[in-house]
Design an enzyme around this catalytic site. Structure first.
Site, mmCIF file in Angstrom:
data_model
loop_
_atom_site.group_PDB
_atom_site.id
_atom_site.type_symbol
_atom_site.label_atom_id
_atom_site.label_comp_id
_atom_site.label_asym_id
_atom_site.label_seq_id
_atom_site.Cartn_x
_atom_site.Cartn_y
_atom_site.Cartn_z
ATOM 1 N N GLU A 147 0.811 -1.221 0.000
ATOM 2 C CA GLU A 147 0.000 0.000 0.000
ATOM 3 C C GLU A 147 0.847 1.276 0.000
ATOM 4 O O GLU A 147 0.461 2.296 0.549
ATOM 5 C CB GLU A 147 -0.962 -0.003 1.196
ATOM 6 N N LEU A 148 2.020 1.194 -0.635
ATOM 7 C CA LEU A 148 2.965 2.312 -0.740
ATOM 8 C C LEU A 148 3.423 2.836 0.625
ATOM 9 O O LEU A 148 3.836 3.991 0.754
ATOM 10 C CB LEU A 148 2.388 3.466 -1.565
#
Length: 401
Positions: A147-148
């Protein structure tokens, strides 16, 4: 020439079946095979297969001038093997063109980078091995965390693993007045280059495309190209990062999303001075202009762009702490099923389902959750985790004997 860097996240979790308190100690299989298979096949038909075919046509039509990148979680690759070998083959054909880049990440799309350096390294190593196995020895060179999620210290760990580039969110509270359309560097390890998502233009496609109340609806390729032409000439890299399920699943086919993507390369080539590049190509030729300081982890989730989608309320924190208390015990056990379940129980989606946010972000969380409420998600997860704890304890007792 300025460039557009497309990155798509490909991930499907293994969902836990309805697991009652009375199943603890009796039923040691936690996974909802029926739901996992049916959801995978649905998304395959709506998104993966048609979009992969479209991208392959575009790459061939433009002789490799059109390029994209993917991260495919290990838990998703496992499900491709089980339920969608045709999808896996279609990704293999894309990668075989030489114009599609695969990125490294954690095997289970997990949050371990926030808790355990050792477990983080294990997860990354296992994911690399799966990529190598499924894609003819392919070795990713750029990293994309779950999710970065990124911070200065996470970036330093990634650098020590041998990577020289990482993707993350161009969060407002981190950038301030600065633009995401440059290559930055890690504040601890300057040799690690950082690509930042342009969330405004990315989210115009990923979230607002079919929203008829959006003032800029409908989004056309001409309109989008006009927007990118407004980017100052000295800003050379436009990073468009989004879930792959944007195409056909979140934005349905009848919204025109496939037609938009089919027409976009031609519109870009004819109407702008932008081309397309993979992350490695961007990092190989662009100079990093300055350090990006991220002392507290960020992500690409929700308005806050922080960790509160997965951690922060009492439910999430209790489940997360209880899970990682087992790490040192699990590492002593050489049992394939224990190791499999330990990996899959770490998938970030389990904690995402426990989020108690309301308003617009709450609607998004509810859309993705198979549970009626965050409390149901917590109870179901903790029941399965309680059984897993019993199994771990039993295995350790046997090993001592």
């Amino acid at each position: 020439m300025r460039t557009i860097c497309f990155y798509f996240q490909v991930h499907q979790p293994l969902r836990i079946k309805p697991y009652r308190f009375f199943d603890i100690g009796d039923d040691h299989y936690y996974w909802d095979d029926y739901s996992n298979k049916s959801i995978m096949r649905k998304v395959a038909q709506k998104c993966y297969l048609p979009m992969n075919a479209l991208l392959l046509d575009l790459i061939n039509h433009y002789n490799g001038a059109f390029k994209v990148s993917f991260s495919i979680s290990g838990v998703c690759l496992d499900q491709f093997e089980l339920y969608a070998p045709d999808v896996l083959e279609s990704f293999q054909k894309l990668v075989a063109t030489g114009h599609v880049e695969l990125l490294s990440e954690t095997d289970a799309h997990a949050l371990c980078s926030l808790k355990s350096n050792d477990e983080f390294a294990r997860m990354v190593k296992n994911h690399k091995e799966k990529i190598k196995k499924h894609f003819n020895g392919y070795e990713p060179k750029v990293f994309r965390n779950t999710e970065l999620i990124y911070s200065d210290s996470i970036g330093a760990m990634v650098y020590e693993m041998g990577y020289r580039g990482i993707l993350t969110e161009g969060a407002k509270h981190i950038l301030g007045w600065k633009s995401p359309n440059y290559v930055y560097q890690n504040a601890i390890k300057p040799e690690l280059k950082v690509l930042l998502k342009n969330f405004q233009l990315s989210d115009d496609i990923a979230f607002r495309f079919s929203n008829k109340t959006w003032p800029d609806y409908p989004l056309t390729t001409d309109k989008f190209v006009n927007w990118i032409n407004m980017i100052p000439k000295e800003e050379e890299t436009l990073n468009l990062f989004m879930d792959y399920e944007t195409f056909g699943e979140h934005q349905w086919a009848d919204s025109g999303i496939f037609d938009f993507m089919k027409a976009l390369p031609e519109a870009v080539f004819q109407g702008s001075d932008f081309g397309f590049s993979t992350p490695s190509e961007v990092l190989g030729r662009a100079k990093n202009i300055a350090p990006i300081h991220v002392p507290t982890p960020i992500s690409w989730a929700d308005e806050e762009r922080d960790l509160t989608a997965w951690l922060g309320n009492d439910l999430q924190d209790e489940a997360f702490e209880k899970l990682y208390q087992l790490e040192h015990l699990v590492k002593q056990i050489e049992d394939e099923e224990i190791q499999r379940d330990w990996t899959y129980l770490q998938t970030s989606d389990h904690f995402y389902y426990m989020c108690t946010k309301f308003f617009s972000d709450g609607d998004i969380h509810a859309y993705f959750s198979p549970y009626d409420s965050p409390y149901d998600a917590f109870i179901n997860y903790m029941n399965a985790l309680s059984d897993f704890i019993l199994r771990v304890e039993q295995h350790l007792k046997k090993q001592i004997i």
